[in-house]
Scaffold this motif. Structure first.
Motif, PDB file in Angstrom:
ATOM      1  N   GLU A 100       0.825  -1.206   0.000  1.00 50.60           N
ATOM      2  CA  GLU A 100       0.000   0.000   0.000  1.00 50.60           C
ATOM      3  C   GLU A 100       0.856   1.251   0.000  1.00 50.60           C
ATOM      4  N   HIS A 101       1.914   1.241   0.780  1.00 55.89           N
ATOM      5  CA  HIS A 101       2.773   2.422   0.862  1.00 55.89           C
ATOM      6  C   HIS A 101       3.680   2.537  -0.355  1.00 55.89           C
ATOM      7  N   LEU A 102       4.049   1.419  -0.972  1.00 57.94           N
ATOM      8  CA  LEU A 102       4.781   1.507  -2.227  1.00 57.94           C
ATOM      9  C   LEU A 102       3.921   2.123  -3.324  1.00 57.94           C
ATOM     10  N   ALA A 103       2.623   1.770  -3.341  1.00 59.82           N
ATOM     11  CA  ALA A 103       1.713   2.385  -4.308  1.00 59.82           C
ATOM     12  C   ALA A 103       1.559   3.879  -4.030  1.00 59.82           C
ATOM     13  N   GLN A 104       1.497   4.249  -2.756  1.00 53.57           N
ATOM     14  CA  GLN A 104       1.411   5.669  -2.403  1.00 53.57           C
ATOM     15  C   GLN A 104       2.674   6.408  -2.818  1.00 53.57           C
ATOM     16  N   PHE A 146       2.946   3.849  10.486  1.00 57.00           N
ATOM     17  CA  PHE A 146       3.915   4.420   9.556  1.00 57.00           C
ATOM     18  C   PHE A 146       3.203   5.285   8.516  1.00 57.00           C
ATOM     19  N   LYS A 147       3.785   6.431   8.243  1.00 59.81           N
ATOM     20  CA  LYS A 147       3.247   7.338   7.242  1.00 59.81           C
ATOM     21  C   LYS A 147       4.399   7.881   6.404  1.00 59.81           C
ATOM     22  N   LEU A 148       4.174   7.963   5.118  1.00 62.22           N
ATOM     23  CA  LEU A 148       5.158   8.583   4.245  1.00 62.22           C
ATOM     24  C   LEU A 148       5.271  10.068   4.569  1.00 62.22           C
ATOM     25  N   SER A 149       6.475  10.529   4.713  1.00 60.74           N
ATOM     26  CA  SER A 149       6.706  11.920   5.083  1.00 60.74           C
ATOM     27  C   SER A 149       6.572  12.826   3.866  1.00 60.74           C
ATOM     28  N   GLN A 150       5.964  13.981   4.098  1.00 62.75           N
ATOM     29  CA  GLN A 150       5.823  15.002   3.060  1.00 62.75           C
ATOM     30  C   GLN A 150       6.880  16.098   3.196  1.00 62.75           C
ATOM     31  N   ASN A 151       7.868  15.883   4.083  1.00 69.28           N
ATOM     32  CA  ASN A 151       8.862  16.922   4.361  1.00 69.28           C
ATOM     33  C   ASN A 151      10.067  16.863   3.428  1.00 69.28           C
ATOM     34  N   PHE A 152      10.035  15.952   2.454  1.00 64.76           N
ATOM     35  CA  PHE A 152      11.192  15.792   1.576  1.00 64.76           C
ATOM     36  C   PHE A 152      10.772  15.944   0.120  1.00 64.76           C
ATOM     37  N   SER A 153      10.022  16.995  -0.159  1.00 64.02           N
ATOM     38  CA  SER A 153       9.525  17.218  -1.514  1.00 64.02           C
ATOM     39  C   SER A 153      10.665  17.620  -2.445  1.00 64.02           C
ATOM     40  N   LEU A 154      10.543  17.199  -3.688  1.00 67.07           N
ATOM     41  CA  LEU A 154      11.521  17.585  -4.699  1.00 67.07           C
ATOM     42  C   LEU A 154      11.327  19.043  -5.085  1.00 67.07           C
ATOM     43  N   LEU A 155      12.441  19.777  -5.145  1.00 59.30           N
ATOM     44  CA  LEU A 155      12.406  21.200  -5.460  1.00 59.30           C
ATOM     45  C   LEU A 155      13.384  21.488  -6.584  1.00 59.30           C
ATOM     46  N   ARG A 156      13.051  22.501  -7.356  1.00 59.82           N
ATOM     47  CA  ARG A 156      13.952  22.969  -8.406  1.00 59.82           C
ATOM     48  C   ARG A 156      14.614  24.250  -7.935  1.00 59.82           C
ATOM     49  N   HIS A 200      12.844   7.341   0.150  1.00 59.84           N
ATOM     50  CA  HIS A 200      11.547   6.948   0.698  1.00 59.84           C
ATOM     51  C   HIS A 200      11.393   5.421   0.716  1.00 59.84           C
ATOM     52  N   TYR A 201      11.905   4.766  -0.306  1.00 60.25           N
ATOM     53  CA  TYR A 201      11.810   3.311  -0.393  1.00 60.25           C
ATOM     54  C   TYR A 201      12.517   2.643   0.786  1.00 60.25           C
ATOM     55  N   LEU A 202      13.662   3.184   1.201  1.00 62.77           N
ATOM     56  CA  LEU A 202      14.380   2.642   2.352  1.00 62.77           C
ATOM     57  C   LEU A 202      13.533   2.715   3.614  1.00 62.77           C
ATOM     58  N   ASN A 203      12.823   3.815   3.804  1.00 62.64           N
ATOM     59  CA  ASN A 203      11.980   3.968   4.993  1.00 62.64           C
ATOM     60  C   ASN A 203      10.799   3.001   4.974  1.00 62.64           C
ATOM     61  N   ILE A 204      10.263   2.741   3.783  1.00 68.97           N
ATOM     62  CA  ILE A 204       9.147   1.790   3.690  1.00 68.97           C
ATOM     63  C   ILE A 204       9.638   0.373   3.957  1.00 68.97           C
ATOM     64  N   MET A 205      10.730  -0.015   3.338  1.00 72.75           N
ATOM     65  CA  MET A 205      11.230  -1.380   3.500  1.00 72.75           C
ATOM     66  C   MET A 205      11.747  -1.639   4.909  1.00 72.75           C
ATOM     67  N   ALA A 206      12.049  -0.578   5.647  1.00 74.10           N
ATOM     68  CA  ALA A 206      12.497  -0.757   7.033  1.00 74.10           C
ATOM     69  C   ALA A 206      11.378  -1.270   7.932  1.00 74.10           C
ATOM     70  N   GLN A 207      10.145  -1.254   7.440  1.00 75.16           N
ATOM     71  CA  GLN A 207       9.021  -1.735   8.251  1.00 75.16           C
ATOM     72  C   GLN A 207       8.907  -3.252   8.224  1.00 75.16           C
ATOM     73  N   LEU A 208       9.596  -3.905   7.297  1.00 67.40           N
ATOM     74  CA  LEU A 208       9.548  -5.358   7.234  1.00 67.40           C
ATOM     75  C   LEU A 208      10.283  -5.961   8.424  1.00 67.40           C
ATOM     76  N   PRO A 209       9.935  -7.185   8.810  1.00 69.84           N
ATOM     77  CA  PRO A 209      10.687  -7.850   9.885  1.00 69.84           C
ATOM     78  C   PRO A 209      12.159  -7.982   9.508  1.00 69.84           C
ATOM     79  N   LEU A 210      13.022  -8.036  10.533  1.00 68.28           N
ATOM     80  CA  LEU A 210      14.456  -8.137  10.282  1.00 68.28           C
ATOM     81  C   LEU A 210      14.794  -9.401   9.504  1.00 68.28           C
ATOM     82  N   ILE A 211      14.071 -10.490   9.789  1.00 74.49           N
ATOM     83  CA  ILE A 211      14.277 -11.747   9.073  1.00 74.49           C
ATOM     84  C   ILE A 211      13.000 -12.052   8.309  1.00 74.49           C
ATOM     85  N   VAL A 212      13.048 -11.939   7.003  1.00 73.16           N
ATOM     86  CA  VAL A 212      11.887 -12.175   6.146  1.00 73.16           C
ATOM     87  C   VAL A 212      11.983 -13.583   5.585  1.00 73.16           C
TER      88      VAL A 212
END
Length: 559
Positions: A100-104, A146-156, A200-212
């Protein structure tokens, strides 16, 4: 006087030495005693020779204590073990726990790309099959908060350099107090988007158990490797180990231990190598995690962790690639001649990998421990020690700021990991040379696809864009062994010193003994003169001593 030859004066001792020593030129000092000019000339000449000799000695010792090395190369030809080969399909799992969070995250990436470039990417980039891998967990990710953070928006950002306007794209990172901010910016918008997505992907994948545990849901090797042959024989299930990489997807390592006689290389050439037909589909590809499509391949030593992000090469779909390998063996001296380790036991950094010592394994372990010490959490890609937590900006809001600064210090050699991690004293290196050809050809692709469909369940309707072939073989069984040897060993140092001594004085080791004998005689004679003077003083002060009488070393005489 019975043990040491007794001289009447220093002049007598020196004349005896000059007449009888084996050092060339000293006799000239006595023979030319009546000619002061010659005496002075030979004295200066001997002193100059002595100075040149010790100057050469100083140069030799300074070079010896610098511990230089020279490389010697030898050739060996013998049957040897085939190296370990790791292949990855560049198609990481979309675990159900985080789907769900990867889709987000994909939607956030779509919005960012549209904002930056005005491109609608939803129909092309983020279309995927429903192939989520289920992972058992006590609670799902939504209930964990867990919520995806909006504090790291891409800027030009735009800046003026040399009178021209330059545009950069990036995202801002701040410390735990919200200060000391900096922009992780790139001149290429593509690089900025990829890094932003990966963060962002690193933060999402950190939610998985240490041993999958994916053993019940992992792909069969036939779904990644359609065909495997070594030395003309089909591979066996015991010939490979499976693991999952967060970026490179499903990976298989062939001949990881290097102990099976089946993998002994007895002949060089393409027919006797490892031949693989690989799946290279892009249907489940995460486009912003990696822009490459194909297969990642790495050739490495046995019982070593493959670091695919640093090494390896890519295999293009629809192409047959032949990879010839040539082995080189490097042997370092270590000790005073350079810093290296035999097995890693003497290294201050404790490895986090369950494999043999390599420089990359040590650097990753050192960096991970620095992350735990300074950032309070561990990097997702590297193993964790017991009790440590992965970095997650919901729990550690400033870990990104800490990580990028720490990694910059490592890259600029300001972190002491390179000082703590020496190279192995012995390691094997593999040089590769590759050739490519279109495969299968236009006339053969129909029957090749039909054969794969019947044997391996291949059900693709595309042409050549979802399969690849790679053959890895030894070009030659002989290999080069490079050894470090001391440029100036103890024996060579003594030989060079003897050569210099003979050059300047034309003498040998026995001449050195003669000089030591002269030194001992000088000290003994000085001591005797001193005792004589002390005895003479004590006799002159005692009662009954007749004045005007003095003791000479040879004969007492009355003055």
């Amino acid at each position: 006087e019975g043990l040491i030859e007794f001289y009447g004066s220093f002049q007598e001792m020196f004349e005896f030495f000059c007449k009888n020593t084996t050092i060339h030129g000293t006799v000239r000092l006595v023979c030319s005693g009546g000619n002061r000019m010659k005496t002075a000339f030979w004295t200066l000449l001997l002193l100059a020779s002595l100075g040149m000799l010790y100057w050469q000695f100083a140069l030799m010792f300074s070079q010896f204590w610098a511990y230089p090395v020279v490389l010697t190369m030898t050739m060996h030809s013998e049957p040897k073990m085939f190296p370990a080969v790791t292949v990855c399909n560049l198609d990481p799992y979309r675990f159900e726990l985080v789907s769900e969070h990867l889709a987000q995250l994909d939607r956030m990436a779509e919005e960012s790309i549209t904002f930056l470039y005005g491109i609608n990417t939803s129909a092309r980039l983020f279309q995927m099959k429903d192939r989520n891998i289920h992972v058992q967990a006590l609670a799902n990710l939504s209930s964990s908060g867990f919520k995806l953070s909006q504090n790291f928006s891409l800027l030009r950002m735009s800046d003026l350099r040399s009178g021209k306007k330059h545009s950069r794209v990036g995202f801002r990172l701040c410390d735990a107090r919200g200060g000391n901010c900096f922009f992780k910016a790139y001149s290429s918008g593509m690089d900025a988007i990829l890094e932003w997505y990966r963060f962002h992907y690193l933060n999402i994948m950190a939610q998985l158990p240490l041993i999958v545990d994916i053993s019940q849901h992992e792909e069969h090797i036939e779904d990644v490797v359609y065909s495997c042959q070594y030395d003309g024989e089909p591979c066996r299930p015991s010939d490979y180990d499976h693991f999952h990489h967060p970026v490179f997807g499903s990976c298989y390592t062939f001949n990881s231990k290097g102990t099976d006689p089946f993998w002994t290389a007895t002949k060089p050439g393409i027919p006797y190598g490892l031949s693989l037909i690989l799946k290279a589909e892009q249907k489940d590809h995460i486009p912003l995690l990696s822009t490459m499509a194909g297969v990642k391949v790495m050739i490495h030593n046995h019982n070593q962790t493959p670091f695919l992000e640093h090494e390896g090469f890519d295999i293009r779909p629809g192409i047959a690639t032949t990879v010839g390998i040539q082995q080189d063996e490097v042997n370092r001296l270590g000790g005073n001649y350079g810093k290296c380790t035999r097995d890693g036991q003497d290294v201050a950094v404790e490895l986090l990998y369950n494999s043999s010592y390599t420089l990359q394994a040590c650097l990753h372990s050192c960096f991970q421990r620095a992350m735990l010490r300074e950032c309070g959490c561990g990097y997702l890609y590297y193993p964790l020690p017991p009790g440590a937590q992965r970095c997650d900006y919901n729990k550690h809001p400033a870990w990104g700021h800490c990580f990028y600064q720490l990694y910059s210090r490592l890259r600029n050699h300001h972190l002491n990991c390179f000082q703590q991690c020496p190279k192995p004293c012995r390691e094997s290196l593999y040089k590769v040379s590759a050739g490519t050809a279109k495969w299968p050809s236009a006339k053969s692709q129909d029957w090749v696809r039909q054969a794969l469909r019947h044997q391996n369940g291949y059900n693709s309707s595309s042409s050549r864009r979802d399969i690849a072939k790679v053959t890895i073989f030894y070009q030659q069984l002989n290999y080069q062994a490079v050894h470090e040897a001391p440029l100036l060993s103890e024996n060579l140092l003594l030989s060079s010193m003897g050569s210099q001594w003979s050059l300047w004085f034309g003498s040998s080791v026995l001449s050195v003994v003669e000089m030591l004998e002269l030194l001992v005689d000088t000290l003994a004679l000085s001591l005797l003169f001193l005792l004589q003077r002390l005895r003479a003083r004590s006799s002159s002060r005692s009662p009954g001593t007749t004045p005007g009488i003095s003791l000479d070393l040879e004969n007492p005489r009355e003055q």
